[in-house]
Design a protein around this motif. Structure first.
Motif, mmCIF file in Angstrom:
data_model
loop_
_atom_site.group_PDB
_atom_site.id
_atom_site.type_symbol
_atom_site.label_atom_id
_atom_site.label_comp_id
_atom_site.label_asym_id
_atom_site.label_seq_id
_atom_site.Cartn_x
_atom_site.Cartn_y
_atom_site.Cartn_z
ATOM 1 N N GLN B 76 -0.566 104.141 -94.475
ATOM 2 C CA GLN B 76 0.357 105.102 -93.871
ATOM 3 C C GLN B 76 0.957 104.486 -92.606
ATOM 4 O OE1 GLN B 76 1.020 107.166 -96.312
ATOM 5 N NE2 GLN B 76 0.828 109.032 -95.123
ATOM 6 N N ARG B 79 3.768 102.260 -93.553
ATOM 7 C CA ARG B 79 4.957 103.040 -93.908
ATOM 8 C C ARG B 79 5.655 103.546 -92.649
ATOM 9 N NH1 ARG B 79 5.756 108.168 -94.272
ATOM 10 N NH2 ARG B 79 3.579 108.747 -94.048
ATOM 11 N N ARG B 82 7.759 101.137 -90.643
ATOM 12 C CA ARG B 82 9.116 100.995 -91.181
ATOM 13 C C ARG B 82 9.948 102.235 -90.847
ATOM 14 N NH1 ARG B 82 11.438 102.151 -96.462
ATOM 15 N NH2 ARG B 82 9.444 102.929 -97.172
ATOM 16 N N TRP B 83 9.391 103.425 -91.074
ATOM 17 C CA TRP B 83 10.129 104.667 -90.851
ATOM 18 C C TRP B 83 10.626 104.771 -89.416
ATOM 19 C CZ3 TRP B 83 8.319 109.836 -93.406
ATOM 20 C CH2 TRP B 83 8.382 109.716 -94.785
ATOM 21 N N TYR B 84 9.748 104.455 -88.460
ATOM 22 C CA TYR B 84 10.102 104.640 -87.064
ATOM 23 C C TYR B 84 10.777 103.402 -86.482
ATOM 24 C CZ TYR B 84 7.324 108.886 -87.395
ATOM 25 O OH TYR B 84 6.845 110.120 -87.761
ATOM 26 N N ARG B 133 7.107 112.530 -79.514
ATOM 27 C CA ARG B 133 8.026 112.152 -80.597
ATOM 28 C C ARG B 133 7.268 111.902 -81.891
ATOM 29 N NH1 ARG B 133 13.179 113.352 -79.347
ATOM 30 N NH2 ARG B 133 13.778 112.555 -77.328
ATOM 31 N N ILE B 134 6.126 111.228 -81.775
ATOM 32 C CA ILE B 134 5.332 110.935 -82.965
ATOM 33 C C ILE B 134 4.009 111.688 -82.824
ATOM 34 C CG2 ILE B 134 4.274 109.130 -84.367
ATOM 35 C CD1 ILE B 134 6.197 107.137 -83.257
ATOM 36 N N PRO B 135 3.614 112.457 -83.857
ATOM 37 C CA PRO B 135 2.348 113.180 -83.782
ATOM 38 C C PRO B 135 1.167 112.215 -83.584
ATOM 39 C CG PRO B 135 3.629 113.892 -85.673
ATOM 40 C CD PRO B 135 4.331 112.712 -85.104
ATOM 41 N N GLU B 138 -0.389 110.276 -86.442
ATOM 42 C CA GLU B 138 0.424 109.171 -86.957
ATOM 43 C C GLU B 138 0.363 107.971 -86.015
ATOM 44 O OE1 GLU B 138 3.686 111.449 -89.742
ATOM 45 O OE2 GLU B 138 4.398 110.520 -87.899
#
Lengths: 321, 191
Positions: B76, B79, B82-84, B133-135, B138
């Motif tokens: 995760q 992933r 890449r997403w952020y 911004r990011i939990p 994560e």
């Protein structure tokens, strides 16, 4: 949601071809299957019923068993003809599927994600391109070319009422041509196992009369409505200042990420989480608070927000018609 | 010791290893609302920092959910990297505008809590603060993945392949670097 998903109720020429082939296959197979079962039942019925008093059957010694060669050969020949006929019919269907006239086609790009569908309406004019999720709208009677992509693993797009299945393969581009001749809402489903929530990766295709479709498209092109009341304004501020905008986009705000469904008009959708639950404020609040409870494994993180904030966020998202 | 006794001991120790192997693949989908101690991160002002932390969503979850030996968490993290768009500055670990993450050099420390602090609060000269911004859960996944980039995670748990074309071997096949903390470089004197 009263959307049908039935390959035997074709709503367009492509599905009609496939439906025809399905009935033909059933008929040809029945020609072989029904007489075979009939012969089996008949032989069971006429089998000799012996008791202890019945003398031993020695007929086999005096008269040789009837030769079965002619029966076997004719059965093989008939089956062979049937199979060859099905092969021809299948090739003809494939050919017919590729013959859909595509003048004035609408271009849609569908990208499969774990576990939702990103839908982009393409247009030569870049200002007329927009994205939505999990609900496809198409005009009745106009061909649609769907470009299929995948962001992670192999998915498969299947709307039985409109066409057969086609895989969405990462790194490859496939296309699918459909046309809906009957207005209505048709349910579709991912048809290639793609992980934990494969079963909850549904979508709908709604075929609208041309005028209604143009109105829908114009509405989708509009940026999100500006919140008017204080609560909704607070919701928008939460959305764009917190973690929502790290993955989601709402046109007309600073949220512009493309990793998760575009929420510009989320309130106009029927369901949440790719057909998992109905789109109600209660479900939306539950989804934001703990998505793992509704769709275990989903990539949306949980947000245990204070009550007022959650309410404001749900109110704001509810204004995005 | 008899050969039979030895076999029994070997078999027993292998059985004892089995539960650990299960943990490695376990998907902890629902994170605890509260739990182990989270490193104290204050509102440290850092100079020359792009992007301010979002006032954002006040999350009530406060658990330290770091698990650097769990395959799902590391995956995760990969992933999310890449997403952020972490790759926007750090590339695939080789570094660009930002420092490389696959070498042995750590400017602000390689311990999970230090990396957590770096992501949450940002660092001078470019690293934005992602607090709000990011939990948190994560961020812990990202911490685990960032550590795996220089071979700090077990090869049995680190991602074994990339979704896209990658010039470097997958994290599971990286050689383990010996991490050392270098501290920030002194500011360049302008004449």
């Amino acid at each position: 949601m009263n959307a049908i998903q039935n390959a035997l109720q074709s709503a367009g020429p492509q599905a009609a071809q496939i439906e025809q082939l399905w009935w033909l296959t059933l008929a040809v197979c029945a020609i072989a299957f029904v007489p075979t079962l009939g012969a089996l039942l008949w032989s069971l019925w006429r089998a000799p019923r012996a008791t202890e008093a019945t003398p031993a059957d020695t007929a086999i010694v005096s008269q040789p068993e009837r030769r079965t060669r002619s029966v076997v050969v004719s059965a093989v020949v008939i089956s062979g003809i049937g199979l060859a006929f099905l092969l021809l019919a299948s090739v003809r269907t494939d050919h017919a599927l590729a013959q859909l006239p595509l003048e004035d086609a609408l271009n849609i790009q569908v990208t499969g994600h774990q576990w939702w569908w990103d839908i982009r309406y393409d247009d030569p004019d870049p200002s007329k391109i927009f994205s939505t999720a999990n609900e496809i709208y198409i005009p009745v009677g106009r061909p649609v070319v769907i470009t299929l992509l995948s962001d992670d693993v192999i998915h498969s797009l299947w709307v039985p009422n409109l066409h057969g299945k086609k895989d969405l393969i990462p790194g490859q581009t496939a296309t699918m041509q459909i046309r809906a001749d009957k207005a209505g809402t048709y349910r579709g489903q991912c048809a290639e196992f793609c992980g934990l929530q494969h079963a909850f990766m549904a979508f709908t295709v709604t075929a609208l009369p041309a005028a209604d479709f143009d109105a829908w498209r114009a509405a989708q092109l509009e940026p999100a409505a500006q919140p008017t009341d204080e609560k909704a304004k607070r919701g928008e501020q939460l959305f764009t200042s917190g973690s929502c905008m790290m993955c989601h986009a709402i046109q007309g705000t600073t949220a512009n990420a493309r990793m998760a469904p575009n929420l510009t008009h989320v309130a106009s959708r029927r369901t949440l989480a790719a057909g998992t639950v109905a789109n109600t404020p209660q479900n939306l609040a539950a989804w934001i608070t703990d998505p793992q409870k509704i769709k275990p494994g989903v990539n949306m993180p949980a947000h245990h927000l204070p009550g007022g904030d959650l309410d404001a966020l749900v109110t704001y998202l509810g204004t995005l018609k | 010791m008899s050969a039979r006794g030895l076999t029994c001991i070997v078999a027993a120790s292998m059985l004892a290893l089995l539960p650990a192997a299960c943990d490695r693949e376990l998907r902890k989908l629902s994170k605890p609302q509260s739990g182990g101690p989270v490193p104290a991160i204050g509102d440290k002002p850092v100079g020359m920092q792009p992007g301010q932390p979002g006032p954002g969503l006040q999350e009530t979850s406060s658990a330290r959910t770091y698990d650097g030996q769990n395959a799902y968490e590391l995956n995760q993290g990969k992933r999310l990297f890449r997403w952020y768009n972490c790759g926007g500055c750090h590339a695939q670990g080789g570094g660009g505008m930002g420092p490389p993450l696959m070498d042995d050099k750590w400017i602000y420390g390689h311990e999970p809590d230090q990396i957590y602090d770096t992501i949450m609060n940002g660092r001078p000269n470019g690293m934005p603060a992602f607090r709000g911004r990011i939990p948190q859960e994560e961020v812990w996944q990202l911490v685990g993945y960032v550590r795996s980039m220089s071979g700090q995670a077990s090869p049995a748990a680190a991602p074994g392949r990339s979704d896209g074309i990658s010039a470097s071997p997958a994290e599971a096949r990286r050689t383990r670097e010996n991490p050392r903390t270098t501290g920030p470089e002194p500011p360049v004197k302008t004449p």
